[in-house]
Design a protein around this motif. Structure first.
Motif, PDB file in Angstrom:
ATOM      1  N   LEU A   1      13.633 -51.699 -31.614  1.00  0.00           N
ATOM      2  CA  LEU A   1      13.539 -50.276 -31.568  1.00  0.00           C
ATOM      3  C   LEU A   1      14.456 -49.677 -31.885  1.00  0.00           C
ATOM      4  N   LEU A   2      15.748 -50.233 -30.605  1.00  0.00           N
ATOM      5  CA  LEU A   2      16.592 -49.655 -31.298  1.00  0.00           C
ATOM      6  C   LEU A   2      17.821 -50.197 -32.359  1.00  0.00           C
ATOM      7  N   VAL A   3      17.212 -51.272 -33.072  1.00  0.00           N
ATOM      8  CA  VAL A   3      17.399 -51.833 -33.899  1.00  0.00           C
ATOM      9  C   VAL A   3      17.722 -50.963 -34.998  1.00  0.00           C
ATOM     10  N   VAL A   4      16.383 -50.632 -35.357  1.00  0.00           N
ATOM     11  CA  VAL A   4      14.951 -50.030 -36.339  1.00  0.00           C
ATOM     12  C   VAL A   4      16.333 -48.832 -36.138  1.00  0.00           C
ATOM     13  N   CYS A   5      16.220 -47.807 -35.018  1.00  0.00           N
ATOM     14  CA  CYS A   5      16.600 -46.340 -34.914  1.00  0.00           C
ATOM     15  C   CYS A   5      18.084 -46.801 -35.791  1.00  0.00           C
TER      16      CYS A   5
END
Length: 321
Positions: free
Chosen positions: A206-210
């Motif tokens: 989710l960090l990468v996506v954000c």
């Protein structure tokens, strides 16, 4: 690839597991209203929810389960470790679809459409080579029909609500995959180790996506941070983690149907707290949805009791193609 079912000979249900499931149902019922209340991007909420849960669970897990973590990096333990990782990937996909749905459509619709999880769990079982009885397919048809009606009711209101409905259904699908991998991992891995790895992988994705999507992760007001902390303490630690704990004694299908109890609780909170009263003409579709899911789970359980399970080998089975 999805995991084959774990051995069917489970220990008997005990009061601790029953209490954990009851607590989990109450905790996850607060999820959709809190997401709708928080003034932050849904993906940011999902990231912080998982990262902060790892921050709470990680020190305990690393201190008490070091040998188990080491075992997951060598030999046969790597397969079990992969189940934890795949579960985290599926959980990230679930959050990335379902959490935005709670901000695009109503709390009641997002929760009810996400509750199609047991239907997708039945399709996963079919993909694993298990033959489903006709009553289960009837239930799937009723549930999907109810989802179509509920989604169609939103068409006349806004495209935003329709998008939220579709994302909620996708969230239910990914939740089924997450639970299937979790059931397999929990056959041999402790709750603390499994949830730490699963939530950690989920938070990283989710960090990468954000970051790639330019989603804002900071700068929220105090009320939003309180809502995020409430999600961590309630829906994540007392909700997801307690359901994961129960997977050692309760099947993924049973856990999925118990999650359906979230729907009326979330709808009630959405009405009392946010003033979101479900639209009258959407209720028949939502009712069909819940009935169909119940038929899938109860019909499948009844058929399962008529079949004597074939003993599985002591060594966990490999991933199915």
């Amino acid at each position: 690839m999805l995991p084959v079912s774990p051995p069917s000979h489970r220990p008997p249900l005990d009061p601790l597991t029953t209490g954990a499931v009851a607590l989990a149902v109450v905790a996850v019922s607060s999820s959709a209203p809190l997401i709708a209340f928080a003034a932050a991007p849904a993906l940011a909420i999902a990231f912080w929810r998982n990262l902060l849960a790892v921050a709470v669970l990680g020190p305990f897990s690393l201190a008490r389960r070091r040998a188990e973590f080491r075992a997951l990096t060598t030999g046969a333990g790597r397969r079990e470790g992969l189940f934890c990782v795949f579960s985290g990937v599926a959980l990230a996909a679930h959050f990335a679809t379902w959490m935005p749905s709670a901000q695009l459509t109503s709390v009641a619709a997002a929760t009810a459409l996400g509750a199609t999880q047991p239907v997708w769990q039945g399709l996963i079982a079919r993909g694993q080579g298990r033959r489903l009885p006709p009553v289960v397919w009837i239930g799937i048809a009723v549930a999907v029909g109810g989802a179509v009606i509920a989604t169609g009711a939103d068409v006349g209101i806004s495209g935003r609500a329709v998008a939220g409905d579709l994302l909620a259904v996708a969230g239910g699908m990914f939740a089924a995959v997450y639970t299937a991998f979790g059931e397999r991992a929990r056959a041999s891995i402790s709750t603390a180790t499994y949830t730490t790895i699963c939530y950690g992988v989920c938070a990283l994705i989710l960090l990468v996506v954000c970051l790639l999507g330019g989603v804002r992760l900071t700068g929220f007001d105090g009320h939003t941070w309180l809502a995020i902390l409430a999600l961590v303490a309630g829906a994540q630690l007392l909700g997801h983690s307690m359901f994961n704990y129960a997977l050692h004694r309760i099947s993924a299908t049973t856990v999925s149907v118990l999650i359906l109890l979230e729907a009326p609780g979330a709808a009630l909170l959405g009405w009392v707290w946010l003033g979101q009263l479900p639209r009258t003409y959407a209720l028949p579709g939502l009712a069909l949805l819940v009935v169909g899911v119940a038929v899938v789970v109860l019909g499948g359980a009844r058929a399962g009791r008529r079949v004597t399970p074939t003993p599985l080998p002591a060594d966990p089975a490999p991933l199915a193609d």
